[in-house]
Design a protein around this motif. Sequence first.
Motif, mmCIF file in Angstrom:
data_model
loop_
_atom_site.group_PDB
_atom_site.id
_atom_site.type_symbol
_atom_site.label_atom_id
_atom_site.label_comp_id
_atom_site.label_asym_id
_atom_site.label_seq_id
_atom_site.Cartn_x
_atom_site.Cartn_y
_atom_site.Cartn_z
ATOM 1 N N PHE A 209 73.789 -23.540 54.772
ATOM 2 C CA PHE A 209 73.005 -23.712 54.206
ATOM 3 C C PHE A 209 73.929 -23.900 52.492
ATOM 4 C CE2 PHE A 209 71.896 -19.718 50.720
ATOM 5 C CZ PHE A 209 70.692 -19.992 50.800
ATOM 6 N N LYS A 210 75.040 -23.166 52.864
ATOM 7 C CA LYS A 210 76.399 -23.496 51.668
ATOM 8 C C LYS A 210 76.211 -24.589 50.883
ATOM 9 C CE LYS A 210 80.423 -21.274 50.356
ATOM 10 N NZ LYS A 210 80.830 -22.533 50.149
ATOM 11 N N ARG A 211 76.150 -25.838 52.406
ATOM 12 C CA ARG A 211 76.780 -26.878 51.959
ATOM 13 C C ARG A 211 75.543 -27.696 50.864
ATOM 14 N NH1 ARG A 211 77.737 -31.052 49.957
ATOM 15 N NH2 ARG A 211 78.191 -32.984 50.287
ATOM 16 N N GLY A 212 74.170 -27.062 51.315
ATOM 17 C CA GLY A 212 73.049 -27.879 50.401
ATOM 18 C C GLY A 212 72.478 -29.367 51.320
ATOM 19 N N VAL A 213 72.450 -28.959 53.037
ATOM 20 C CA VAL A 213 72.034 -30.553 54.339
ATOM 21 C C VAL A 213 70.682 -30.370 53.663
ATOM 22 C CG1 VAL A 213 73.965 -30.569 55.195
ATOM 23 C CG2 VAL A 213 72.039 -29.091 56.233
ATOM 24 N N LYS A 214 69.980 -31.012 54.189
ATOM 25 C CA LYS A 214 68.425 -31.144 54.041
ATOM 26 C C LYS A 214 68.448 -31.232 55.540
ATOM 27 C CE LYS A 214 68.624 -31.275 49.929
ATOM 28 N NZ LYS A 214 68.141 -30.128 48.536
ATOM 29 N N ARG A 239 64.018 -30.559 59.289
ATOM 30 C CA ARG A 239 64.358 -30.975 58.044
ATOM 31 C C ARG A 239 64.369 -29.209 57.013
ATOM 32 N NH1 ARG A 239 64.460 -34.688 54.969
ATOM 33 N NH2 ARG A 239 64.321 -37.316 56.325
ATOM 34 N N HIS A 242 65.713 -26.779 49.216
ATOM 35 C CA HIS A 242 66.329 -25.421 49.074
ATOM 36 C C HIS A 242 64.992 -24.541 48.849
ATOM 37 C CE1 HIS A 242 62.762 -27.206 46.406
ATOM 38 N NE2 HIS A 242 62.353 -26.598 45.835
ATOM 39 N N GLU C 41 69.975 -15.621 45.993
ATOM 40 C CA GLU C 41 71.559 -15.466 45.986
ATOM 41 C C GLU C 41 72.036 -15.355 45.058
ATOM 42 O OE1 GLU C 41 73.908 -18.258 48.520
ATOM 43 O OE2 GLU C 41 73.437 -16.615 50.355
ATOM 44 N N GLU C 229 81.269 -34.695 49.259
ATOM 45 C CA GLU C 229 81.325 -33.573 48.934
ATOM 46 C C GLU C 229 80.024 -32.964 47.846
ATOM 47 O OE1 GLU C 229 82.770 -30.745 50.540
ATOM 48 O OE2 GLU C 229 84.210 -32.158 51.813
ATOM 49 N N GLY C 230 79.398 -33.825 46.935
ATOM 50 C CA GLY C 230 78.522 -33.566 46.351
ATOM 51 C C GLY C 230 77.562 -32.988 46.100
ATOM 52 N N ILE C 232 73.872 -32.746 48.121
ATOM 53 C CA ILE C 232 73.060 -33.781 48.201
ATOM 54 C C ILE C 232 71.602 -33.848 48.336
ATOM 55 C CG2 ILE C 232 72.479 -34.155 51.059
ATOM 56 C CD1 ILE C 232 74.975 -32.961 52.107
ATOM 57 N N ILE C 233 71.249 -35.347 47.753
ATOM 58 C CA ILE C 233 70.195 -35.170 47.463
ATOM 59 C C ILE C 233 68.693 -35.474 48.797
ATOM 60 C CG2 ILE C 233 68.039 -36.533 46.513
ATOM 61 C CD1 ILE C 233 70.913 -37.635 44.523
ATOM 62 N N GLU C 234 69.101 -36.452 49.958
ATOM 63 C CA GLU C 234 68.679 -36.499 50.459
ATOM 64 C C GLU C 234 68.938 -36.753 52.005
ATOM 65 O OE1 GLU C 234 65.688 -36.221 51.902
ATOM 66 O OE2 GLU C 234 64.446 -37.472 52.616
ATOM 67 N N LYS C 279 74.364 -27.672 44.706
ATOM 68 C CA LYS C 279 73.527 -27.779 45.514
ATOM 69 C C LYS C 279 72.345 -28.429 44.893
ATOM 70 C CE LYS C 279 72.321 -24.040 48.352
ATOM 71 N NZ LYS C 279 72.573 -23.133 49.704
ATOM 72 N N THR C 280 71.015 -29.101 45.809
ATOM 73 C CA THR C 280 69.999 -29.473 44.924
ATOM 74 C C THR C 280 68.528 -28.581 45.274
ATOM 75 O OG1 THR C 280 69.659 -31.258 46.677
ATOM 76 C CG2 THR C 280 70.843 -32.148 44.834
ATOM 77 N N VAL C 281 67.463 -28.800 44.119
ATOM 78 C CA VAL C 281 66.621 -28.478 44.165
ATOM 79 C C VAL C 281 65.709 -30.013 44.365
ATOM 80 C CG1 VAL C 281 64.396 -27.456 43.220
ATOM 81 C CG2 VAL C 281 67.015 -25.363 43.263
ATOM 82 N N VAL C 282 64.892 -30.007 45.295
ATOM 83 C CA VAL C 282 64.682 -31.384 45.283
ATOM 84 C C VAL C 282 62.770 -31.166 44.696
ATOM 85 C CG1 VAL C 282 63.567 -33.712 45.797
ATOM 86 C CG2 VAL C 282 66.205 -32.358 45.936
#
Lengths: 284, 284, 284, 284
Positions: A209-214, A239, A242, C41, C229-230, C232-234, C279-282
């Motif tokens: 969650f922290k890393r923002g994986v998809k 999958r 966010h 959060e 470490e940036g 993640i988009i997809e 983190k991204t919001v997509v």
Amino acid sequence: MRKITLLIHCKDQKGIIAAVTNFIVKVEGNIIYIDQHVDVEQNVFFMRLETELTNASIPLDSIKTNFEQTIARDFQMSWDFYSKETKPKMALFVSKYNHCLFDILGRHSAGELDIEIPLIISNHIDLKPIADQFNIPFYHVPFTKDNKEEGEKRQIELLQQYQITFIVLARYMQIITPKLIALYKNKIINIHHSFLPAFPGAKPYHSAFKRGVKIIGATSHYVTEELDEGPIIEQDITRVSHINSIEDFIMKGRDLERTVLARAIKLHSERKVMVFENKTVVFY
Amino acid sequence: MRKITLLIHCKDQKGIIAAVTNFIVKVEGNIIYIDQHVDVEQNVFFMRLETELTNASIPLDSIKTNFEQTIARDFQMSWDFYSKETKPKMALFVSKYNHCLFDILGRHSAGELDIEIPLIISNHIDLKPIADQFNIPFYHVPFTKDNKEEGEKRQIELLQQYQITFIVLARYMQIITPKLIALYKNKIINIHHSFLPAFPGAKPYHSAFKRGVKIIGATSHYVTEELDEGPIIEQDITRVSHINSIEDFIMKGRDLERTVLARAIKLHSERKVMVFENKTVVFY
Amino acid sequence: MRKITLLIHCKDQKGIIAAVTNFIVKVEGNIIYIDQHVDVEQNVFFMRLETELTNASIPLDSIKTNFEQTIARDFQMSWDFYSKETKPKMALFVSKYNHCLFDILGRHSAGELDIEIPLIISNHIDLKPIADQFNIPFYHVPFTKDNKEEGEKRQIELLQQYQITFIVLARYMQIITPKLIALYKNKIINIHHSFLPAFPGAKPYHSAFKRGVKIIGATSHYVTEELDEGPIIEQDITRVSHINSIEDFIMKGRDLERTVLARAIKLHSERKVMVFENKTVVFY
Amino acid sequence: MRKITLLIHCKDQKGIIAAVTNFIVKVEGNIIYIDQHVDVEQNVFFMRLETELTNASIPLDSIKTNFEQTIARDFQMSWDFYSKETKPKMALFVSKYNHCLFDILGRHSAGELDIEIPLIISNHIDLKPIADQFNIPFYHVPFTKDNKEEGEKRQIELLQQYQITFIVLARYMQIITPKLIALYKNKIINIHHSFLPAFPGAKPYHSAFKRGVKIIGATSHYVTEELDEGPIIEQDITRVSHINSIEDFIMKGRDLERTVLARAIKLHSERKVMVFENKTVVFY
């Protein structure tokens, strides 16, 4: 008719397949499945073969001895014959999470797993009612830093008493001792709730969650002394986005854990997994 | 070193694997891949074998003749030897959609497909610039109800002139004639933009949208006289939801079409697909 | 009709949605898409809104000023208006791998990406013929330890000359300098050939093969100073097994890299990605 | 704090979102989730909104009346308020297959489904022991051509007696009568063991095997009078190949059926599914 599964691995050499299939023809076996794999890097040959022995007058033991003294010796094979008549005996280790336990016992009751589950061992008492509900002996074996040796001794006693052939850690939240790992080498299956080698160790959903994986995952693997580093049997993913909270990750993950662990149990119990040098060959 | 791929199918019988592998050992071949499958219902045995012939002094033709007169005859096999040195020659049929064409030519240019693409045939002139851009001869062969025979004749002439071994319909929007299908039996690959057998025929994305499915797909298959009913080589899917318009379905579908068709081309050109009774055996 | 995309993020507060939608009604906008997300959060509110302005007599600038001086100020928003008429201008950075380059240029030619690609920059000369084939200016900007500053200077000059709005690293095998990262914050998209955070850094397919994973992946992310470490988009994955060699991993991975990078480019260029705290919001 | 879920659909018009969100602000609600969708083809607006009412002194009934007499009337909305405190009551219909039953009861016991399961109805007696094991009342309601009316009458009696709000057919092998369908419109969830619309009706795994598909699926949908034609809630798939027998299809399919049905139950029970014109809007 007697059904036999034969697992082999050895140094790759010319003529192995011909030799083995000739042998099966000679002992009047009908090959119903054969698959093989060559690990080119390591130069190792793997084979899985299922056969029906059509001539009941040839005793299995004499086939084994014959195999051992001819082909197995010539090619210096590691090998095993498994008879379909002998069901693997699985011990379940659990702690407080109940979803994998329900899933495995439900599948077992529904006839999907061709195994026996003689006992459940837990370091907590919480899940005893589920064991009762499914009529499976439940043993509470506390396991803390202070009683490690005693706990390990009790675990091993129980495993031997019930003639357990493999162990499944269904979200068991304790380290397995090196002695037990050595006794059940490549026979203890764990489910880790991440897509290994990402997020080993504790709280992988929180890290994901922290890393923002998809995408999140789950991994079933054999337990070795290095935490979450053992040979991988099966993995799967789902999958996330966010909009998902950590709680969503955990809930979606439960489905992954269930499915991936159930597949690993099925593959292992049907002798479809071979291990070599910390990697698995899985014959589907 | 000469690399040979051997494809076999025949009635399932005892001793086939042993016979074939013994034969390969005898002609000094090193088996680098072997896979087999038994269709239990139809009682048919399939095998795919790759071998390196280590003794250059044995001519390939004598190996073939030897195989034909011994094992192939004994087991009444359908079989083929393919030499890795001879690249399959693929004809591309296109109409107006360009995405599969760009994808295939891009992959070919990037060295991912071990084939030759001697020509592109189209019933429209629109995509000629792409053929030019990739330096591939482009033939405009109009094809309508009225010029069917003439069109078919021209297609066959071109295919023979360029010694084409298989055909790929990269969103070619015309029916293939029975004569051409017969000439290239199980050698014409189509991409259909649905998860067959759901939504055969025209406008599958529109039908999928109307039905409110949550997943769309694409299917590559060999062309037979029955529209969209031929042996399936590969399928894949992607998720859709209520937020997706028909245009979104079409856009997401393009990615599926590209990928699924490219996989089918690769599998076919590497001799990994066998056809029997309208189903495929695909050796990965 | 003028189409506008509005992106907003700010501290979560009561009444934001009502205020924004009221504003759009007031300027005679027809909302055709609205989506929002609250990061519970972090207590941050995100919104993406597409609107058609039906009254051509209200100038866009006055709408912007109005928005800025009322809602944006009241809620202390970070925000952007994008007009559909202005296409994003993308620079492609490549080295020697050509598969992503072919894929992106093919998609662009096929009309799938609503962007301009004014130039390609490479530290090698190898891929110039592909740029020529697609008629896109190609600049060879060598980049080594020794000419870092000069290389960076030349890159920035070119990016400014062509008014580039975002950069895509299509398997570009060089580190991007901190200065360039700062200039294009959350506007440089990389494709990494693993399922991050597993296997960051060099040779991920080799590491994946060694670890014996059953699934491999690819990850597109914005470039930050911390390697891989940036945000993640997809991500996407594909199955592998013991039969796959490292070469198979690489080949299967190419398809993942193509698809995952193409999706990221599409999402970014359609203003569907927002970044907050790595983190991204997509918004799909 | 009182949590309310609000579902709305109506003709798409300007100003709906602003009006609804203003209303929520006015009754001192804190919006914690809002999502909306416009079906452009049908010109219908859908909204799902979750809110916490922070002022306990405003009675829910007065909020409802207020909503009904203002916004709902102005926009001619179909709408529903659901309080989180009232759990949906689900009836399970089963026949002889036990895998979905075990899965649902296991999940319910594990706390994953926020519903009550007051009873199980079956046309066979076989699964009674499972109901007993999970302590759920089991009613044997035979249902054949000859006792249709009587069977239907008994089913409806039981459903009313237990105040059932929705029904799940967990591989129930009988047609549901039109009267029952009318009583529970879009409230009866079925699991069909194929990727609909492929292979509707009986024995889909056998048809899939015969067709030689490379992917099989499962579909959960609301029951309508047209068999397997109702609005689709969720679908999923898994890969198969030539090595899989019909028995393998069935075994792999069981996992799909379990998962897809469980997801549909969860989505429905959390009021995340809206139905319009035989399609669903699913707000994740």
